[in-house]
Design an enzyme around this catalytic site. Sequence first.
Site, PDB file in Angstrom:
ATOM      1  N   ALA A  46       0.954  -1.199  -0.058  1.00 34.07           N
ATOM      2  CA  ALA A  46      -0.064   0.013  -0.027  1.00 34.07           C
ATOM      3  C   ALA A  46       0.657   1.380   0.052  1.00 34.07           C
ATOM      4  CB  ALA A  46      -0.732  -0.052   1.386  1.00 34.07           C
ATOM      5  N   LYS A 130      23.800 -28.403   8.402  1.00 32.82           N
ATOM      6  CA  LYS A 130      22.539 -27.468   8.382  1.00 32.82           C
ATOM      7  C   LYS A 130      22.859 -26.693   7.383  1.00 32.82           C
ATOM      8  CE  LYS A 130      19.792 -24.531  11.482  1.00 32.82           C
ATOM      9  NZ  LYS A 130      19.631 -23.588  10.498  1.00 32.82           N
ATOM     10  N   ASP A 132      22.325 -23.589   4.798  1.00 37.78           N
ATOM     11  CA  ASP A 132      22.009 -22.356   4.864  1.00 37.78           C
ATOM     12  C   ASP A 132      20.957 -21.833   3.855  1.00 37.78           C
ATOM     13  OD1 ASP A 132      21.528 -19.738   5.951  1.00 37.78           O
ATOM     14  OD2 ASP A 132      23.505 -19.321   5.835  1.00 37.78           O
ATOM     15  N   GLU A 188      15.750 -28.312   2.024  1.00 33.30           N
ATOM     16  CA  GLU A 188      16.243 -26.867   1.908  1.00 33.30           C
ATOM     17  C   GLU A 188      16.525 -26.472   0.327  1.00 33.30           C
ATOM     18  OE1 GLU A 188      16.432 -25.662   4.849  1.00 33.30           O
ATOM     19  OE2 GLU A 188      17.579 -23.881   5.142  1.00 33.30           O
ATOM     20  N   LYS A 304      19.487 -35.502  15.292  1.00 28.54           N
ATOM     21  CA  LYS A 304      18.038 -35.796  15.529  1.00 28.54           C
ATOM     22  C   LYS A 304      18.154 -37.184  15.977  1.00 28.54           C
ATOM     23  CE  LYS A 304      17.006 -33.130  11.312  1.00 28.54           C
ATOM     24  NZ  LYS A 304      16.908 -33.384   9.809  1.00 28.54           N
ATOM     25  N   CYS A 438       9.123   9.745  27.094  1.00 29.29           N
ATOM     26  CA  CYS A 438       8.010  10.415  27.854  1.00 29.29           C
ATOM     27  C   CYS A 438       8.487  11.193  28.881  1.00 29.29           C
ATOM     28  CB  CYS A 438       7.185   9.444  28.393  1.00 29.29           C
ATOM     29  SG  CYS A 438       7.590   8.583  29.935  1.00 29.29           S
ATOM     30  N   CYS A 459      11.704   2.615  32.258  1.00 30.44           N
ATOM     31  CA  CYS A 459      10.875   3.915  32.340  1.00 30.44           C
ATOM     32  C   CYS A 459       9.691   3.642  33.347  1.00 30.44           C
ATOM     33  CB  CYS A 459      10.364   4.191  30.969  1.00 30.44           C
ATOM     34  SG  CYS A 459       8.751   5.187  30.988  1.00 30.44           S
ATOM     35  N   CYS A 465       3.424   6.657  29.056  1.00 29.20           N
ATOM     36  CA  CYS A 465       4.696   6.449  27.946  1.00 29.20           C
ATOM     37  C   CYS A 465       4.195   6.031  26.762  1.00 29.20           C
ATOM     38  CB  CYS A 465       5.738   5.771  28.599  1.00 29.20           C
ATOM     39  SG  CYS A 465       7.138   5.611  27.411  1.00 29.20           S
TER      40      CYS A 465
HETATM   41  S1  IVH Z   1      15.450 -30.389  10.616  1.00 29.85           S
HETATM   42  C1  IVH Z   1      11.479 -30.492  12.707  1.00 29.85           C
HETATM   43  N1  IVH Z   1      17.568 -30.501   8.915  1.00 29.85           N
HETATM   44  O1  IVH Z   1      16.949 -25.071   9.897  1.00 29.85           O
HETATM   45  C2  IVH Z   1      12.897 -30.141  12.389  1.00 29.85           C
HETATM   46  N2  IVH Z   1      16.376 -28.368   9.385  1.00 29.85           N
HETATM   47  O2  IVH Z   1      16.448 -23.686  12.097  1.00 29.85           O
HETATM   48  C3  IVH Z   1      12.728 -29.380  10.878  1.00 29.85           C
HETATM   49  N3  IVH Z   1      17.581 -26.557   8.164  1.00 29.85           N
HETATM   50  O3  IVH Z   1      13.611 -24.261   9.476  1.00 29.85           O
HETATM   51  C4  IVH Z   1      14.229 -29.153  10.275  1.00 29.85           C
HETATM   52  N4  IVH Z   1      19.174 -27.913   7.187  1.00 29.85           N
HETATM   53  O4  IVH Z   1      14.934 -24.419   7.398  1.00 29.85           O
HETATM   54  C5  IVH Z   1      16.569 -29.636   9.503  1.00 29.85           C
HETATM   55  N5  IVH Z   1      19.316 -30.813   7.805  1.00 29.85           N
HETATM   56  C6  IVH Z   1      18.438 -29.952   8.481  1.00 29.85           C
HETATM   57  C7  IVH Z   1      18.376 -28.476   7.925  1.00 29.85           C
HETATM   58  C8  IVH Z   1      17.427 -27.893   8.549  1.00 29.85           C
HETATM   59  C9  IVH Z   1      18.823 -26.741   7.559  1.00 29.85           C
HETATM   60  C10 IVH Z   1      16.977 -25.400   8.301  1.00 29.85           C
HETATM   61  C11 IVH Z   1      15.496 -25.563   8.242  1.00 29.85           C
HETATM   62  C12 IVH Z   1      14.780 -25.080   9.477  1.00 29.85           C
HETATM   63  C13 IVH Z   1      15.761 -24.090  10.027  1.00 29.85           C
HETATM   64  C14 IVH Z   1      15.645 -24.286  11.649  1.00 29.85           C
END
Ligand code: IVH
Length: 718
Positions: A46, A130, A132, A188, A304, A438, A459, A465
């Site tokens: 908007a 993990k 990115d 990902e 996990k 304030c 505050c 405020c």
């Molecule tokens: S497991 C219930 N495995 O990290 C668990 N996540 O910080 C589901 N991510 O939203 C996520 N690599 O986008 C999992 N090997 C991996 C991952 C991963 C990247 C990301 C994912 C998640 C975020 C959480």
Amino acid sequence: MSESEPNPIAELTPRKARLEHKRLAAAVEAADIAYHQNDAPTMDDAAYDALRRRLVAIEEAFPELKTAGSVSGKVGARPAGKFAKIRHRVPMLSLDNAFSDEAVAEFVQRVHRFLGRRDEEPIAFTAEPKIDGLSLSLRYEKGALVHAATRGDGEEGEDVTINARTIAEIPQTLAGDDVPEIAEVRGEVYLGHADFAGINERQREKGLTEFANPRNAAAGSLRQLDATITASRPLRFFAYAWGELPEKPAATQFGVVEAFARWGFRTNPLMARCDTTEALLARYRLIESRRASLGYDIDGVVYKVDDLALQARLGFVSRAPRWAIAHKFPAELATTVLEAIEIQVGRTGALSPVARLKPVTVGGVVVTNATLHNEDYIRGFDSKGERIRSGEPPDIRVGDTVTVKRAGDVIPRVEAVDLAKRPADAAPYAFPTLCPACGSHATREMNPRSGKEDAVRRCTGGLICPAQAVERLKHFVSRDAMDIDGLGDKQIEFFHADPELPVKEPADIFTLAKRDQENFKKLKDKEGFGAQSVAKLFAAIEDRRTPPLNRFIFGLGIRHIGETTARLLARHYGSFEALRAAGLAAADPASPERQELDAIDGVGPTVVEALTEFFGEPHNQELLDRLLVQVTPQPLEAVASASPVAGKIVVFTGALERMTRDEAKAMAERLGAKVAGSVSSKTDLLVAGPGAGSKLKDAQKHGVEVIDEAGWFDLVGG
Ligand code: IVH
């Protein structure tokens, strides 16, 4: 939008028109770049539309301002359409983080404790990089891809099916002979380093802004309304999790991911199964050592629990599973100059110092602000005169050269000062003792429990405020609270200051539409609005007149009541009226209401005090009266009320064999029961294992139903 009404165009002098045209053109261009190239919009649709409309109107009145490259003529304009929303059938969760080996060991111990396993009894975990990038949920029915959705807020994402179909690494149909009827595969989307460099090179050639990092580029490429752009970007995909998957292809995390590979997905080759904390940490080090040569960005290692039955027992807390954790790589550092210290006033009146920095890139992201925590942190000493950062410089001053640390998504912080570079005229920072918003006194309370001065200066202006009021409203409408679409921080600031349609407290939000009508529907003509966006906003507000009780409680912004406690209270009391009556009566420490509140597992003295203080404040009572005319909070989750123990007060005692006490409690709460620590006449059910003592006697005295663990499982259905 916070500016006053613009001058009518007919009244603009050519000079004024030229100046405004220049300003608007620059603003539109900047917004275009933020939206299209950086995937980081700086204003809502908007506001953007209003800017463009005004720009075009000025060019029509002053044609000499229209040049060949005029922004108003460009088609780079924000597309009218948006992605449709898709509700996730199984929420897309996030992960808790661990930043040290110790935190990983604690995670493993927590899992053992929850499941009632001795430390020596191994539990298998998986460890994997993990990635990115951004997560994506892919729904397959009878093996065919039917939907692709981004994570969004975890409950609802954007429908990017058309875009996802252009990604080569996402199968259109699943292969293999064990493909289930329904499979939601999650993973990902990311970009490799070489492809990212190529995309930026093309951006440069076209004179467009480059992406800050591969993650932003991946997000910008996937979330394209023009899918041909997505198709031109070599996005990749790793599968690592799932949503709805009624027929599991395996009984372990590892096994399911192996099935994903059979079905045609890429899965990460560095994923491994580990039996001990040491093995997990060894895998972490291995992955870390490969980090630089992987060719794509990773920011940690995810662990996990491997056994899916154990995952189910462990369940979730808030939005993260108990059975997984992300072990993040250490933070990145950079050096820059602290240009100013600003004080922000939060919703509870906390004065937070923010460092304004000379822009610096930390791990691929430009940082201009960082937290300075609190007064003591800037002084380098706490209120007892003890060093906050041992062995480090005593204080932080404007003009200092500082080290900034950024760890993942966490707000960057100022870590250290280079004293050798301190300018001769740099003065110690004088933390304000008056609220900058304030003018009320800002004080540091004594914590009665610790006997220490609170680190936070607050505050004392309370309801007068304006900064606190605005922050409270922002919190009320925020995503995790009332979640009112189209009513973000900027709009709240606008309405709070608007003399015609003021919003000073939550109830005012719900009278906006009516007041606008009485005011000849002028809102749509204001800068930053438009007929469509006003209609949408009013619809979104209407939509939230019956909020889930837990969100409503959380939205009130009562101190120390976060999402989890709000849910706990919603479950326990069932209705807002019941909570309110209890909160009011519990001010008397001898009242039964206070005893009931004290007995709720997970509610400690701090929460009790915050609740009684909140409900004891007459202003809050009045505010609630006005708000409850407008909204009707709904009791928590229909699923919970369908369970045989929903709303019941349950006590566990004695030894349990099939589950630990923590697990029993989590299970009962999941089913909508309230778990208490002691038996009273209000208790509905005592689950007593062998060795039950005084609680069993109390139950008999009060005539409370008693069952054993097997009886519990019969009752709740396995
Ligand atoms: S497991 C219930 N495995 O990290 C668990 N996540 O910080 C589901 N991510 O939203 C996520 N690599 O986008 C999992 N090997 C991996 C991952 C991963 C990247 C990301 C994912 C998640 C975020 C959480």
